[in-house]
Motif scaffolding. Structure first.
Motif, PDB file in Angstrom:
ATOM      1  N   SER A 237       6.496  -1.576   1.027  1.00 20.31           N
ATOM      2  CA  SER A 237       5.276  -1.473   0.240  1.00 20.31           C
ATOM      3  C   SER A 237       5.930  -0.877  -0.939  1.00 20.31           C
ATOM      4  N   PHE A 238       6.785   0.091  -0.922  1.00 23.09           N
ATOM      5  CA  PHE A 238       7.273   0.746  -2.214  1.00 23.09           C
ATOM      6  C   PHE A 238       8.036  -0.530  -2.898  1.00 23.09           C
ATOM      7  N   TYR A 239       8.625  -1.364  -2.359  1.00 21.29           N
ATOM      8  CA  TYR A 239       9.279  -2.369  -3.177  1.00 21.29           C
ATOM      9  C   TYR A 239       8.130  -3.050  -4.011  1.00 21.29           C
ATOM     10  N   ASN A 240       7.051  -3.490  -3.215  1.00 19.97           N
ATOM     11  CA  ASN A 240       6.041  -4.080  -3.947  1.00 19.97           C
ATOM     12  C   ASN A 240       5.265  -3.146  -5.226  1.00 19.97           C
ATOM     13  N   LEU A 241       5.482  -1.862  -4.799  1.00 19.28           N
ATOM     14  CA  LEU A 241       4.705  -0.793  -5.896  1.00 19.28           C
ATOM     15  C   LEU A 241       5.631  -0.965  -7.045  1.00 19.28           C
ATOM     16  N   GLY A 242       7.047  -1.090  -6.912  1.00 19.84           N
ATOM     17  CA  GLY A 242       8.034  -1.346  -8.117  1.00 19.84           C
ATOM     18  C   GLY A 242       7.731  -2.480  -8.981  1.00 19.84           C
ATOM     19  N   GLU A 243       7.412  -3.555  -8.040  1.00 26.44           N
ATOM     20  CA  GLU A 243       7.310  -4.794  -8.765  1.00 26.44           C
ATOM     21  C   GLU A 243       5.944  -4.773  -9.417  1.00 26.44           C
ATOM     22  N   TYR A 244       4.924  -4.104  -8.926  1.00 27.52           N
ATOM     23  CA  TYR A 244       3.710  -3.743  -9.526  1.00 27.52           C
ATOM     24  C   TYR A 244       3.907  -3.126 -11.030  1.00 27.52           C
ATOM     25  N   MET A 245       4.655  -2.073 -10.913  1.00 26.80           N
ATOM     26  CA  MET A 245       4.783  -1.274 -12.326  1.00 26.80           C
ATOM     27  C   MET A 245       5.301  -2.302 -13.398  1.00 26.80           C
ATOM     28  N   VAL A 246       6.214  -3.286 -13.082  1.00 28.31           N
ATOM     29  CA  VAL A 246       6.780  -4.036 -13.907  1.00 28.31           C
ATOM     30  C   VAL A 246       5.397  -5.194 -14.405  1.00 28.31           C
ATOM     31  N   ALA A 247       4.884  -5.719 -13.576  1.00 29.06           N
ATOM     32  CA  ALA A 247       3.993  -6.689 -13.850  1.00 29.06           C
ATOM     33  C   ALA A 247       2.651  -6.060 -14.742  1.00 29.06           C
ATOM     34  N   GLN A 248       2.432  -4.905 -14.658  1.00 32.93           N
ATOM     35  CA  GLN A 248       1.627  -4.033 -15.474  1.00 32.93           C
ATOM     36  C   GLN A 248       1.880  -4.017 -16.766  1.00 32.93           C
ATOM     37  N   ASP A 249       3.612  -3.544 -16.922  1.00 32.09           N
ATOM     38  CA  ASP A 249       4.269  -3.401 -18.291  1.00 32.09           C
ATOM     39  C   ASP A 249       4.163  -4.833 -19.077  1.00 32.09           C
ATOM     40  N   VAL A 250       4.261  -5.808 -18.156  1.00 27.92           N
ATOM     41  CA  VAL A 250       4.577  -7.177 -18.668  1.00 27.92           C
ATOM     42  C   VAL A 250       3.316  -7.741 -19.375  1.00 27.92           C
ATOM     43  N   GLY A 251       2.299  -7.067 -18.805  1.00 28.47           N
ATOM     44  CA  GLY A 251       1.017  -7.651 -19.271  1.00 28.47           C
ATOM     45  C   GLY A 251       0.199  -8.598 -18.619  1.00 28.47           C
ATOM     46  N   TYR A 252       0.850  -8.860 -17.258  1.00 30.35           N
ATOM     47  CA  TYR A 252      -0.108  -9.871 -16.368  1.00 30.35           C
ATOM     48  C   TYR A 252      -1.455  -9.341 -16.284  1.00 30.35           C
ATOM     49  N   LYS A 253      -2.180 -10.368 -16.075  1.00 26.16           N
ATOM     50  CA  LYS A 253      -3.594 -10.054 -16.153  1.00 26.16           C
ATOM     51  C   LYS A 253      -4.259 -10.026 -14.663  1.00 26.16           C
ATOM     52  N   ASP A 254      -3.624 -11.089 -13.636  1.00 20.82           N
ATOM     53  CA  ASP A 254      -4.345 -11.190 -12.445  1.00 20.82           C
ATOM     54  C   ASP A 254      -3.110 -10.992 -11.444  1.00 20.82           C
ATOM     55  N   MET A 255      -3.693 -10.759 -10.233  1.00 20.64           N
ATOM     56  CA  MET A 255      -2.889 -10.561  -9.071  1.00 20.64           C
ATOM     57  C   MET A 255      -3.392 -11.435  -7.746  1.00 20.64           C
ATOM     58  N   ARG A 256      -2.659 -11.515  -6.912  1.00 22.72           N
ATOM     59  CA  ARG A 256      -3.291 -12.298  -5.524  1.00 22.72           C
ATOM     60  C   ARG A 256      -2.397 -11.722  -4.291  1.00 22.72           C
ATOM     61  N   ARG A 257      -2.980 -11.471  -3.400  1.00 22.18           N
ATOM     62  CA  ARG A 257      -2.266 -11.050  -2.275  1.00 22.18           C
ATOM     63  C   ARG A 257      -1.788 -12.315  -1.243  1.00 22.18           C
ATOM     64  N   VAL A 258      -0.764 -12.384  -0.941  1.00 25.74           N
ATOM     65  CA  VAL A 258      -0.340 -13.577  -0.175  1.00 25.74           C
ATOM     66  C   VAL A 258      -0.007 -13.269   1.298  1.00 25.74           C
ATOM     67  N   ALA A 259      -0.819 -13.669   2.292  1.00 22.56           N
ATOM     68  CA  ALA A 259      -0.542 -13.084   3.580  1.00 22.56           C
ATOM     69  C   ALA A 259       0.393 -14.129   4.431  1.00 22.56           C
ATOM     70  N   ARG A 260       1.406 -13.530   5.245  1.00 16.52           N
ATOM     71  CA  ARG A 260       1.804 -14.639   6.048  1.00 16.52           C
ATOM     72  C   ARG A 260       1.293 -15.447   6.984  1.00 16.52           C
ATOM     73  N   GLU A 261       0.883 -16.645   6.803  1.00 22.73           N
ATOM     74  CA  GLU A 261       0.013 -17.347   7.399  1.00 22.73           C
ATOM     75  C   GLU A 261       0.241 -17.763   9.025  1.00 22.73           C
ATOM     76  N   ASP A 262       0.561 -16.842   9.638  1.00 20.72           N
ATOM     77  CA  ASP A 262       0.913 -16.969  11.099  1.00 20.72           C
ATOM     78  C   ASP A 262      -0.300 -16.285  11.922  1.00 20.72           C
ATOM     79  N   LYS A 263      -0.120 -16.513  13.306  1.00 20.34           N
ATOM     80  CA  LYS A 263      -1.237 -15.857  13.982  1.00 20.34           C
ATOM     81  C   LYS A 263      -1.057 -14.202  14.290  1.00 20.34           C
ATOM     82  N   LYS A 264      -0.125 -13.845  13.766  1.00 20.20           N
ATOM     83  CA  LYS A 264       0.049 -12.323  13.776  1.00 20.20           C
ATOM     84  C   LYS A 264      -0.684 -11.698  12.713  1.00 20.20           C
TER      85      LYS A 264
END
Ligand SMILES: [Zn+2]
Ligand SMILES: [Zn+2]
Length: 254
Positions: A188-215
């Motif tokens: 999750s902290f790896y994702n936080l790092g990516e988020y900091m970059v995405a914010q800076d780049v100026g991306y407007k939208d996000m989506r959360r992609v789940a592993r689509e398995d039964k777990k």
């Protein structure tokens, strides 16, 4: 150690932590490798405590150090670029706020287990090798991320105490729990790092992609089903879902 002392100690060592995290990130390069490394270290630490190679105070400080350094290293891996200091600074209060309160409780519980004899120092009756523990398997990241849904690291401790599960499988169970501070949160902290970059780049939208398995847990499925939302309006993987630090959703930006 209480929460204030913990935060105070971490604050004092902040620059050290940043430097250590950079070294760690350079060494392991990818989040799954970092996670595996930290799982191995969790096991090593707990063994060291059990076998009296380290005293309680040292164990406590080492866990604090490693929790923060591995979280920072994971942020660095998510940020990716060399000049990451400013973004890394923004990760700091999030790491401290997320990790130190539960860590303080967890360590207090461990100390209680030791003082009350539930965990016996020097007890070699249970061999860690009997348990297929932690990062012994490369790619352990694929382990049942969502299987133990509904249990965060704190609740897990409470359950363990009430069911007295710590009796028979005490030290290995502790190693597993330590890895939920040192190792699994790196995702999750790896994702936080990516988020900091995405914010800076100026991306407007996000989506959360789940592993689509039964777990995949129902919360993660729901976030996935919401599709694109404005950036910052959806919790990061590991937040707002019942798989907590074991969540393996990822975020896309546009
Ligand atoms: Zn989930
Ligand atoms: Zn998830």
């Amino acid at each position: 150690m209480d929460l204030l002392s913990m935060v105070g100690m971490a604050t004092k060592r902040r620059q050290d932590y940043m430097e250590q995290a950079k070294t760690l990130a350079r060494k392991y390069k990818e989040q799954p490798r970092l996670e595996e490394r930290m799982k191995a270290e969790s096991l090593g630490l707990v063994k060291g405590l059990r076998d009296k190679l380290m005293k309680w105070g040292e164990y406590e400080r080492t866990i604090l150090d490693k929790t923060i350094v591995s979280a920072l290293a994971a942020c660095i891996l998510g940020i990716k670029e060399d000049k990451s200091d400013r973004k890394l600074e923004k990760c700091w209060p999030i790491i401290v706020g997320d990790m130190l309160p539960p860590l303080t409780k967890f360590l207090a519980e461990t100390k209680e287990y030791i003082d009350s004899g539930v965990l016996r120092l020097g007890d070699q009756t249970v061999d860690f090798a009997d348990y297929n523990l932690l990062g012994a398997i490369p790619g352990a990241i694929d382990l049942d991320a969502d299987v133990l849904e509904g249990v965060n690291p704190e609740e897990e401790g409470i359950q363990e105490a009430t069911q007295q599960r710590a009796q028979g499988r005490s030290w290995p169970a502790l190693a597993e729990r330590v890895s939920r501070y040192l190792a699994t949160p790196t995702f999750s902290f790896y994702n936080l790092g990516e988020y900091m970059v995405a914010q800076d780049v100026g991306y407007k939208d996000m989506r959360r992609v789940a592993r689509e398995d039964k777990k995949t847990c129902v919360d993660c499925r729901n976030y996935d089903a919401q599709g694109w939302v404005p950036i910052g309006e959806m919790p990061m993987p590991g937040k707002g879902c019942r798989c907590y630090d074991r969540c393996r959703c990822y975020i896309e930006y546009r």
